[in-house]
Design a protein around this motif. Structure first.
Motif, mmCIF file in Angstrom:
data_model
loop_
_atom_site.group_PDB
_atom_site.id
_atom_site.type_symbol
_atom_site.label_atom_id
_atom_site.label_comp_id
_atom_site.label_asym_id
_atom_site.label_seq_id
_atom_site.Cartn_x
_atom_site.Cartn_y
_atom_site.Cartn_z
ATOM 1 N N HIS A 101 37.854 36.938 46.527
ATOM 2 C CA HIS A 101 39.394 36.924 46.878
ATOM 3 C C HIS A 101 40.100 36.160 45.821
ATOM 4 O O HIS A 101 39.698 35.302 45.189
ATOM 5 N N VAL A 102 40.913 37.156 45.289
ATOM 6 C CA VAL A 102 41.736 36.815 43.729
ATOM 7 C C VAL A 102 43.283 36.949 44.336
ATOM 8 O O VAL A 102 43.710 37.980 44.856
ATOM 9 N N ASP A 103 43.931 35.982 43.888
ATOM 10 C CA ASP A 103 45.538 35.813 44.315
ATOM 11 C C ASP A 103 46.274 34.973 43.525
ATOM 12 O O ASP A 103 45.602 34.236 42.654
ATOM 13 N N VAL A 104 47.478 35.411 43.528
ATOM 14 C CA VAL A 104 48.401 34.508 42.646
ATOM 15 C C VAL A 104 49.042 33.634 43.719
ATOM 16 O O VAL A 104 49.738 34.087 44.877
ATOM 17 N N PRO A 105 49.113 32.328 43.502
ATOM 18 C CA PRO A 105 49.410 31.296 44.554
ATOM 19 C C PRO A 105 51.033 31.289 44.464
ATOM 20 O O PRO A 105 51.455 30.480 45.575
ATOM 21 N N GLN A 106 51.819 31.378 43.852
ATOM 22 C CA GLN A 106 53.153 31.634 44.120
ATOM 23 C C GLN A 106 54.010 32.574 43.580
ATOM 24 O O GLN A 106 53.456 33.537 42.680
ATOM 25 N N THR A 107 55.137 32.707 43.914
ATOM 26 C CA THR A 107 56.244 33.940 43.502
ATOM 27 C C THR A 107 56.989 33.552 42.200
ATOM 28 O O THR A 107 57.460 34.367 41.782
ATOM 29 N N GLY A 108 56.840 32.347 41.999
ATOM 30 C CA GLY A 108 57.801 32.069 40.612
ATOM 31 C C GLY A 108 57.017 32.562 39.410
ATOM 32 O O GLY A 108 56.031 33.695 39.441
ATOM 33 N N PRO A 109 57.251 32.260 38.337
ATOM 34 C CA PRO A 109 56.452 32.515 36.859
ATOM 35 C C PRO A 109 54.935 32.326 37.068
ATOM 36 O O PRO A 109 54.316 31.335 37.521
ATOM 37 N N VAL A 110 54.229 33.585 36.935
ATOM 38 C CA VAL A 110 52.975 33.565 37.278
ATOM 39 C C VAL A 110 52.165 32.800 36.031
ATOM 40 O O VAL A 110 52.222 33.323 34.946
ATOM 41 N N ASP A 111 51.567 31.836 36.449
ATOM 42 C CA ASP A 111 50.811 31.188 35.179
ATOM 43 C C ASP A 111 49.486 30.696 35.714
ATOM 44 O O ASP A 111 48.686 30.055 34.950
#
Length: 385
Positions: free
Chosen positions: A165-175
């Protein structure tokens, strides 16, 4: 099992935001192996192929490749290697992230510097300083590839399962990226498990930059062959039991022909095509030469000796082709891996010890910040030595 508090001062000073540990078996003071969910139970076994219930040190002839247990994760990585526009090191980088996601006790919330630090290795297998412009891109590519990677039913039913499971935790600047196990690999009870040293400090000699990453995957594939695929009356796989019953020491020698060795590593080709078969044989020769240089052969070729690599798998000898048998390898589980298998079976999880992920992976300690230095942000944090 109960989680142990981390009291090591070096770990507390480490500039990492992730809070993850690896429940593993410690042998000779260092991490040796961790428990890994086995994807073989995801798909219904083909009819006519019952489980192989072997006694220790009684290996029959295995003329059919399908009877040898293969790690489906490595078969999925073969699809990456087959694409001509992919970097040769990408399969190994994806395997590193995949294994850490499965063995850690919680999902990994990695900044791009932390993720790059896990992948930045030199050709000898040791960690090197992160090069932001280059290594950050490698980490993002490996994370995306892992997100799209799936394992398919080898019987051809069309069934598939995601590997992480791979995901980006937020919608702001992706870091940063969150990487964790898929639903089928989460510890809910009833899963089939195997043991692995992949990703640990004990397996640092497997890491190989460039095309020679196949050498490391050969050890990972052989490790799976020794540790998995057994459901008999013994709780420990036969090949992970000492050669002498009631004693300690390495496992029993197992002979594998060269085609099986490559297929265990996820390298498949049309063996009926002479050109493809000859190319595969040359890949095998190069990979075994790399493993010999990295210390996987027994020192002095003595059955009572140990391989210098200190990994879970040792190569007893290289089998030369003759009229009686095909070329290949004779391998065995190392004494440390055999001991780890014993510890894994202790009641109540007493054989497991929680180690910080940085310690499990063998990351070098971070630089000590100056007393008057301002704290670094995620993007300006200094690299490891």
């Amino acid at each position: 099992m109960t989680r142990r508090y981390r009291i090591d001062s070096t770990v507390r000073r480490a500039p990492w935001t992730l809070d993850a540990a690896v429940p593993s078996m410690t042998v000779d003071g260092g991490p040796m192996a961790a428990r890994l969910a086995d994807p073989v139970g995801l798909f219904q076994a083909a009819k006519g192929h019952p489980c192989r219930m072997l006694e220790p040190c009684r290996q029959p002839a295995l003329p059919v490749v399908g009877e040898v247990p293969h790690d489906l994760r490595l078969l999925a990585l073969h699809d990456i290697s087959a694409e001509p526009d992919k970097r040769p090191a990408l399969p190994g980088e994806v395997l590193a992230l995949l294994t850490l996601a499965h063995v850690a006790d919680r999902p990994l919330k990695l900044t791009e510097r932390e993720g790059a630090s896990l992948l930045a290795r030199d050709r000898s297998g040791g960690f090197r300083p992160v090069q932001p412009q280059h290594d950050f891109l490698r980490f993002w590519e490996a994370a995306y590839t892992l997100r799209t990677l799936a394992v398919f039913d080898p019987s051809g039913s069309g069934r598939w399962a995601n590997l992480a499971h791979v995901d980006v935790p937020q919608t702001g600047p992706v870091d940063r990226v969150v990487i964790g196990p898929p639903a089928w690999a989460r510890p809910t009870g009833g899963q089939r498990w195997t043991l692995t040293a992949e990703g640990s400090a004990a397996a640092s000699a497997r890491a190989a930059a460039g095309a020679q990453g196949l050498a490391g995957r050969i050890i990972t594939g052989i490790e799976y062959r020794l540790a998995a695929g057994y459901t008999g009356r013994h709780r420990i796989a036969p090949d992970l039991q000492p050669e002498t019953p009631g004693k300690t020491g390495p496992g029993c020698p197992v002979s594998l022909d060269w085609r099986t060795v490559l297929r265990l590593a996820g390298d498949w080709w049309d063996a009926t095509d002479p050109k493809a078969d000859d190319a595969a044989r040359k890949r095998f020769d190069r990979a075994i030469s790399t493993l010999e240089q990295r210390g996987y052969f027994l020192q002095g070729r003595s059955p009572g000796g140990e391989a210098g690599a200190g990994d879970s798998v040792e190569i007893v000898e290289r089998i030369r082709a003759s009229r009686a048998r095909a070329a290949g390898l004779t391998v065995r589980a190392s004494a440390r891996f055999v001991e780890a298998a014993r510890l894994a079976q202790l009641k109540g999880g007493r054989g497991f010890e929680y180690r910080p992920l940085t310690e499990w992976a063998g990351l070098p300690p971070p630089r000590e910040p100056a007393d008057n230095a301002r704290p670094h942000s995620d993007k300006t944090r200094p690299p490891f030595r």
